[in-house]
Motif scaffolding. Structure first.
Motif, mmCIF file in Angstrom:
data_model
loop_
_atom_site.group_PDB
_atom_site.id
_atom_site.type_symbol
_atom_site.label_atom_id
_atom_site.label_comp_id
_atom_site.label_asym_id
_atom_site.label_seq_id
_atom_site.Cartn_x
_atom_site.Cartn_y
_atom_site.Cartn_z
ATOM 1 N N ALA A 60 0.833 -1.213 0.000
ATOM 2 C CA ALA A 60 0.000 0.000 0.000
ATOM 3 C C ALA A 60 0.860 1.252 0.000
ATOM 4 O O ALA A 60 0.554 2.226 -0.715
ATOM 5 C CB ALA A 60 -0.937 -0.005 1.209
ATOM 6 N N GLU A 61 1.940 1.264 0.773
ATOM 7 C CA GLU A 61 2.827 2.427 0.809
ATOM 8 C C GLU A 61 3.523 2.629 -0.534
ATOM 9 O O GLU A 61 3.643 3.753 -1.023
ATOM 10 C CB GLU A 61 3.861 2.293 1.925
ATOM 11 N N PHE A 62 3.990 1.549 -1.150
ATOM 12 C CA PHE A 62 4.636 1.670 -2.469
ATOM 13 C C PHE A 62 3.652 2.235 -3.489
ATOM 14 O O PHE A 62 4.009 3.098 -4.295
ATOM 15 C CB PHE A 62 5.166 0.321 -2.939
ATOM 16 N N ILE A 63 2.410 1.776 -3.454
ATOM 17 C CA ILE A 63 1.392 2.283 -4.384
ATOM 18 C C ILE A 63 1.131 3.762 -4.125
ATOM 19 O O ILE A 63 1.023 4.554 -5.065
ATOM 20 C CB ILE A 63 0.097 1.449 -4.277
ATOM 21 N N ARG A 64 1.034 4.161 -2.839
ATOM 22 C CA ARG A 64 0.842 5.583 -2.519
ATOM 23 C C ARG A 64 1.957 6.424 -3.123
ATOM 24 O O ARG A 64 1.716 7.485 -3.684
ATOM 25 C CB ARG A 64 0.800 5.790 -0.999
ATOM 26 N N TRP A 65 3.196 5.951 -2.981
ATOM 27 C CA TRP A 65 4.326 6.722 -3.506
ATOM 28 C C TRP A 65 4.292 6.778 -5.033
ATOM 29 O O TRP A 65 4.543 7.827 -5.613
ATOM 30 C CB TRP A 65 5.667 6.158 -3.026
ATOM 31 N N ILE A 66 3.964 5.677 -5.685
ATOM 32 C CA ILE A 66 3.889 5.652 -7.150
ATOM 33 C C ILE A 66 2.831 6.640 -7.638
ATOM 34 O O ILE A 66 3.040 7.348 -8.618
ATOM 35 C CB ILE A 66 3.591 4.225 -7.661
ATOM 36 N N GLN A 67 1.704 6.718 -6.933
ATOM 37 C CA GLN A 67 0.627 7.621 -7.338
ATOM 38 C C GLN A 67 0.970 9.081 -7.095
ATOM 39 O O GLN A 67 0.463 9.957 -7.777
ATOM 40 C CB GLN A 67 -0.665 7.239 -6.609
ATOM 41 N N ASP A 68 1.832 9.364 -6.118
ATOM 42 C CA ASP A 68 2.210 10.738 -5.811
ATOM 43 C C ASP A 68 3.672 10.765 -5.355
ATOM 44 O O ASP A 68 3.963 10.872 -4.159
ATOM 45 C CB ASP A 68 1.303 11.310 -4.721
#
Length: 135
Positions: A60-68
């Motif tokens: 979830a954290e990796f996805i958050r970073w990829i999105q922003d």
């Protein structure tokens, strides 16, 4: 003018959860596998601090970073982070296995690990996230 691309540095503590392999990349998976199969757990320093994060929280954290991704170099954390000791972890897993008398008869290390994870979740020691079928 050029803008700096976002770069994130993650220093992950021990990761546990699905897809972790015993005797390879997870002390939790190794301890669960060993206890479920009647094998010894080797703990060199039972009181050493052990920091853990769940694999779903890492994803979830990796996805958050990829999105922003933001801009520039960033030091990022995965939360929540759980703290225990190898001695406490081993004792807790042994206790769960003793509570689940019928579990030894089911067979299959995966089923045993799932049950131990459920017990850890009931005690608030881990946060298991359910993924809807078809997601």
């Amino acid at each position: 003018m050029r803008q700096a691309a976002g770069v994130a540095v993650y220093r992950l503590p021990g990761v546990f959860g699905k897809w972790c392999r015993s005797n390879y990349n997870s002390v939790v998976a190794t301890f669960c596998h060993n206890v479920a199969n009647g094998l010894q757990i080797s703990v060199n320093d039972p009181d050493r601090a052990l920091r853990l994060v769940h694999v779903d929280d890492v994803a979830a954290e990796f996805i958050r970073w990829i999105q922003d991704p933001g801009k520039g170099l960033q030091s990022r954390l995965v939360l929540p982070e759980y703290t225990t000791t190898p001695g406490q972890l081993a004792a807790q897993i042994r206790e769960f296995m003793e509570m689940e008398v019928g579990l030894r008869e089911i067979g299959g290390a995966q089923l045993k690990m799932i049950e131990v994870t459920r017990q850890l979740e009931k005690r608030g020691l881990v946060n298991v996230k359910k993924i809807p079928i078809g997601a």
